[in-house]
Design an enzyme around this catalytic site. Sequence first.
Site, PDB file in Angstrom:
ATOM      1  CG  ASP A  80      62.030 -71.246-101.549  1.00 59.00           C
ATOM      2  OD1 ASP A  80      63.066 -70.565-101.615  1.00 59.00           O
ATOM      3  OD2 ASP A  80      61.309 -71.267-100.543  1.00 59.00           O
ATOM      4  CG  ASP A  84      58.800 -78.836-100.698  1.00 64.14           C
ATOM      5  OD1 ASP A  84      58.102 -78.628-101.713  1.00 64.14           O
ATOM      6  OD2 ASP A  84      58.772 -78.085 -99.705  1.00 64.14           O
ATOM      7  CB  CYS A 117      62.514 -98.011 -88.432  1.00 65.37           C
ATOM      8  SG  CYS A 117      63.160 -96.430 -89.045  1.00 65.37           S
ATOM      9  CB  CYS A 153      65.912 -94.102 -88.892  1.00 63.36           C
ATOM     10  SG  CYS A 153      65.294 -93.961 -87.207  1.00 63.36           S
ATOM     11  CB  CYS A 157      64.448 -97.210 -85.262  1.00 58.02           C
ATOM     12  SG  CYS A 157      62.973 -96.174 -85.279  1.00 58.02           S
ATOM     13  CG  HIS A 203      61.498 -92.333 -86.922  1.00 55.40           C
ATOM     14  ND1 HIS A 203      61.669 -93.669 -87.215  1.00 55.40           N
ATOM     15  CD2 HIS A 203      60.171 -92.069 -87.113  1.00 55.40           C
ATOM     16  CE1 HIS A 203      60.503 -94.197 -87.551  1.00 55.40           C
ATOM     17  NE2 HIS A 203      59.577 -93.249 -87.501  1.00 55.40           N
TER      18      HIS A 203
HETATM   19 ZN   LIG Z   1      63.277 -94.996 -87.235  1.00 54.88          ZN
END
Ligand SMILES: [Zn+2]
Length: 379
Positions: free
Chosen positions: A89, A271, A309, A311, A314, A340
Amino acid sequence: MYQIIKTEGRAKRAQLETVHGTIQTPVFMNVGTAAAIKGAVSTMDLQEIKTQVELSNTYHLHVRPGDKVVKQLGGLHKFMNWDKPILTDSGGFQVFSLSKLRRIKEEGVYFNSHVDGRKIFMGPEESMQIQSNLASTIAMAFDECPSSRADRDYVQASVNRTARWLKRCKEEMARLNSLEDTINKNQLLFGINQGAVYEDIRISHAQEIAEMDLDGYAVGGLAVGESHEEMYRILDEVVPHLPQNKPTYLMGVGTPSNILEAVSRGVDFFDCVYPSRNGRHGHVYTSQGKRNLFNARYELDSRPIEEGCQCPACRHYSRAYIRHLLKAKEMLGMRLCVLHNLYFYNHMMEEIRQALEQGRFEAYKKEKLEGFEQAKAEK
Ligand SMILES: [Zn+2]
């Protein structure tokens, strides 16, 4: 180079080629303020959670460790060991939001560092020089983000000055990109539309900057206190006046619902600090809305945060375990929630891109929004 692959209504599925790789849009950029995502998330993790673009803050890195230090170490990519795109930025937003003592002049802004109080001056040229030292993939123009409560005369004068600053940014960026010792000589520059909630000011500013042939265009100064409906109304009015053959970036937005609504209005870069900030407080996103893992109902819950999920949190851990970590103030609890949440956002963007490719984005959006609403009704 920016290429539109498919459109559905105003929504765009596109890609932006950069020296650090191709960005597939719509994209959610993961915010790493001081060259790290808060919550002990490393660039090794970013590879695993589908991050395409990391976003770092110019102002924070200028104050500490100093952009000249980063340049001596080979630029931000080498410094944080991340070879994919980085957007910085301009520092403007932090100058205006963090520093209490500041004076805005035509040449730029005089203010005090929030770390040690020392006097700093930042104008368009300084912001471009700092971002060139950091050697990010995409630099943002230096602008003023007037308060959504500012009166019309102030906003008009501010926007006029921001437009003059943008011309200086473009000239300085061209000069820096031509210098021998510049690390990224292909640094891109995005301009920023301002005008608070006055759509006529925003539209004439959008038309003015659209003629400047920049690498991309952002809508700034939204999600700073106005209602969601007001934000959507401004996007409806302003986005059509920005060049459609360039990336469209909505700065600092927002919730998963905000992103879906903005994609359908033609935005393809986003963002926001929400996923990392909420994760640090044990609030996790799911397709049925946000869950608070501190809640006692998860004490014996052996399911992952969200079933299915992929990730790292998870795949390996239960709600009960993460809840225990959070309550015991173990840093791992916060870290797993942030991983996550960022994965949730990055994965949703991937689904949005697929839906656009298959011409079923509106149906996908409706289904997702209904899921989020369901959770609200249950609470
Ligand atoms: Zn997850």
